[in-house]
Design an enzyme around this catalytic site. Structure first.
Site, PDB file in Angstrom:
ATOM      1  N   THR A   1      37.998  38.477  35.702  1.00  0.00           N
ATOM      2  CA  THR A   1      37.513  38.486  34.315  1.00  0.00           C
ATOM      3  C   THR A   1      37.235  39.907  33.829  1.00  0.00           C
ATOM      4  OG1 THR A   1      35.391  38.007  35.345  1.00  0.00           O
ATOM      5  CG2 THR A   1      36.465  36.199  34.204  1.00  0.00           C
TER       6      THR A   1
ATOM      7  N   GLY B   1      41.447  46.105  52.618  1.00  0.00           N
ATOM      8  CA  GLY B   1      42.195  44.897  52.277  1.00  0.00           C
ATOM      9  C   GLY B   1      41.416  43.614  52.511  1.00  0.00           C
TER      10      GLY B   1
ATOM     11  N   SER C   1      36.065  45.761  48.563  1.00  0.00           N
ATOM     12  CA  SER C   1      36.060  46.999  47.771  1.00  0.00           C
ATOM     13  C   SER C   1      35.815  48.277  48.536  1.00  0.00           C
ATOM     14  CB  SER C   1      35.014  46.915  46.665  1.00  0.00           C
ATOM     15  OG  SER C   1      35.514  46.154  45.659  1.00  0.00           O
ATOM     16  N   SER C   2      36.567  48.453  49.606  1.00  0.00           N
ATOM     17  CA  SER C   2      36.444  49.726  50.323  1.00  0.00           C
ATOM     18  C   SER C   2      36.901  50.876  49.432  1.00  0.00           C
ATOM     19  CB  SER C   2      37.251  49.698  51.616  1.00  0.00           C
ATOM     20  OG  SER C   2      38.602  49.425  51.343  1.00  0.00           O
ATOM     21  N   SER C   3      37.902  50.646  48.596  1.00  0.00           N
ATOM     22  CA  SER C   3      38.418  51.772  47.809  1.00  0.00           C
ATOM     23  C   SER C   3      37.391  52.241  46.783  1.00  0.00           C
ATOM     24  CB  SER C   3      39.751  51.436  47.150  1.00  0.00           C
ATOM     25  OG  SER C   3      39.674  50.217  46.497  1.00  0.00           O
TER      26      SER C   3
ATOM     27  N   GLU D   1      41.382  55.466  40.159  1.00  0.00           N
ATOM     28  CA  GLU D   1      42.161  54.400  40.804  1.00  0.00           C
ATOM     29  C   GLU D   1      43.312  53.942  39.900  1.00  0.00           C
ATOM     30  OE1 GLU D   1      40.081  51.834  43.290  1.00  0.00           O
ATOM     31  OE2 GLU D   1      41.726  50.405  43.482  1.00  0.00           O
TER      32      GLU D   1
ATOM     33  N   ASP E   1      34.138  46.839  40.553  1.00  0.00           N
ATOM     34  CA  ASP E   1      33.835  47.323  41.900  1.00  0.00           C
ATOM     35  C   ASP E   1      33.119  48.677  41.863  1.00  0.00           C
ATOM     36  OD1 ASP E   1      35.333  45.116  42.365  1.00  0.00           O
ATOM     37  OD2 ASP E   1      37.075  46.172  43.158  1.00  0.00           O
TER      38      ASP E   1
HETATM   39  C1  GLA Z   1      39.752  43.782  42.409  1.00  0.00           C
HETATM   40  C2  GLA Z   1      39.596  44.761  41.244  1.00  0.00           C
HETATM   41  C3  GLA Z   1      38.457  44.340  40.323  1.00  0.00           C
HETATM   42  C4  GLA Z   1      38.569  42.873  39.901  1.00  0.00           C
HETATM   43  C5  GLA Z   1      38.824  41.989  41.132  1.00  0.00           C
HETATM   44  C6  GLA Z   1      39.108  40.560  40.745  1.00  0.00           C
HETATM   45  O1  GLA Z   1      38.631  43.853  43.227  1.00  0.00           O
HETATM   46  O2  GLA Z   1      39.347  46.057  41.732  1.00  0.00           O
HETATM   47  O3  GLA Z   1      38.429  45.191  39.197  1.00  0.00           O
HETATM   48  O4  GLA Z   1      39.572  42.704  38.947  1.00  0.00           O
HETATM   49  O5  GLA Z   1      39.907  42.463  41.910  1.00  0.00           O
HETATM   50  O6  GLA Z   1      38.008  39.982  40.154  1.00  0.00           O
END
Ligand code: GLA
Length: 401
Positions: free
Chosen positions: A50, A136, A140-142, A174, A186
């Protein structure tokens, strides 16, 4: 496991990790780092895909993170040693290019590029980076790498950037340097997360609200150990399908700027105008936004049953309409749904692998571990990793200078 137990474990972990990264810095570069910072990964409770539709999300910054220990240099060279990769990358701040070989360093390069582009003159630095967020895994490691890097430069160079600006700059790195067209969720929660809270983020205005997590339930993350594959290309395709939906709906609803602006009633009225796949994608987003807001109201009313039901509905919608789940995630979520004391369970993050997140009554956590692990292993032959997550604060300096 009691909350107290969690707190103790957390504190000693941070201490251990900090002294480890300081020691590794000394081994690689000699001498002491000038600063150590820590940026968390995240788990999203509800509101998936979203964010890039100007919608709502409800992530939690977690007790898995990226640590950076660094010291400034007198020149404009940046030397980053990544412990997880066992290698170093070097670049000059006067000529920041994409690295095709050490692609992990493009996150740091991108952050440096956009800080400099803002007119901030950065010092070169030596840095050691270490983390415990599997790449992966959908945690959200990145974003944690980007935010930790931006923040250590802020600590060392002392420039003024708010945390929201920091998050936006990292997202830009990113999007435009790494080439992944992610939304803001993230980086935002890695920069602004709050201990014991989830963040309800309005991804259009970037206003956010702290939502206390229930004390009688645990947030459990179950890693399928399947590392996401298709994610970049499929992610960008989903974005395009949503944009196509907006373009078509604008013919009937000219005020619509993003799917966030479409109510479920309006969708019901005009969905017949949308091609089938686009209709499915739009349905997920429009109802998911509603689920986030209903979910927050339920959490605030301590109605965990309703919140959990919305989580499970979110999973079904991501599986059937948005089509970003995979067999492993479905097996893991379904196994959780069957355990007594589980309020809800769903895939979290972009999808195609990674983790599920479940809300589990404290007294049911051990049953969850045993039953979900057994069912998952029997079905896939893979041993999952199941952990209780603590909601942590956003990026912070962890070591006194
Ligand atoms: C990844 C993206 C986020 C978000 C999610 C899905 O984590 O980095 O911005 O879009 O996917 O909700």
């Amino acid at each position: 496991m009691t909350r107290m137990g969690n707190v103790k474990r957390e504190t000693s972990n941070v201490k251990r990790e900090t002294s480890n990264v300081r020691q590794r810095f000394a081994e690689v570069f000699g001498g002491e780092p000038v600063a150590v910072v820590r940026a968390p990964g995240r788990v999203n409770l509800i509101g998936e895909h979203t964010d890039y539709n100007d919608g709502y999300v409800l992530p939690v910054a977690i007790d898995r993170s990226v640590l950076v220990a660094a010291a400034p240099r007198d020149d404009r060279q940046v030397v980053i040693h990544a412990l997880g990769f066992g290698e170093s990358a070097t670049f000059s701040l006067d000529d920041i290019e994409h690295d095709q070989a050490k692609t992990w360093s493009n996150y740091q390069r991108g952050v440096a590029y956009f800080l400099e582009e803002r007119g901030i003159t950065l010092p070169g630095l030596n840095a050691v980076v270490v983390g415990d967020i599997p790449i992966g895994s959908g945690l959200s490691s990145s974003a944690a790498v980007e935010v930790s890097m931006a923040y250590i430069w802020q600590v060392l160079a002392g420039f003024e950037l708010s945390r929201v600006e920091l998050a936006l700059l990292c997202q830009r790195a990113e999007n435009e340097f790494v080439g992944m067209n992610c939304g803001i969720m993230d980086q935002f929660v890695s920069a602004l997360g709050r201990r014991d809270h989830a963040l309800l983020i309005d991804c259009r205005s970037l206003n956010y609200k702290l939502v206390p997590l229930p004390t009688e339930a645990a947030v459990v993350v179950a890693d399928t150990m399947k590392r996401r594959g298709l994610v970049d290309s499929e992610y960008n395709t989903r974005r395009q399908e949503c944009e196509e939906g907006v373009r078509i709906l604008q013919r009937y609803l000219p005020e619509v700027q993003a799917l966030r602006d479409v109510s479920t009633d309006q969708f019901g009225e005009f969905k017949g105008q949308l091609p089938e796949k686009v209709r499915q994608r739009c349905r997920h987003i429009i109802y998911e936004n509603e689920r986030v807001l209903r979910g927050v109201a339920a959490l605030q009313a301590s109605d965990l049953d309703t919140f959990g039901r919305l989580m499970s509905e979110s999973h079904a919608s991501l599986r059937d309409d948005y089509e970003v789940s995979c067999p492993e995630l479905d097996i893991m979520a379904e196994a959780a749904w069957k355990v007594e004391g589980v309020y809800g369970s769903r895939m979290t993050g972009a999808g195609f692998g990674g983790c599920t997140v479940s809300l589990v009554a404290e007294e049911a956590v051990e049953d969850f571990r045993a039953q979900v692990a057994a069912t998952y292993e029997e079905a896939t032959g893979i041993v999952p990793q199941i952990t209780i997550c603590r909601a942590e604060g956003g990026v912070t300096e962890v070591s006194p200078r």
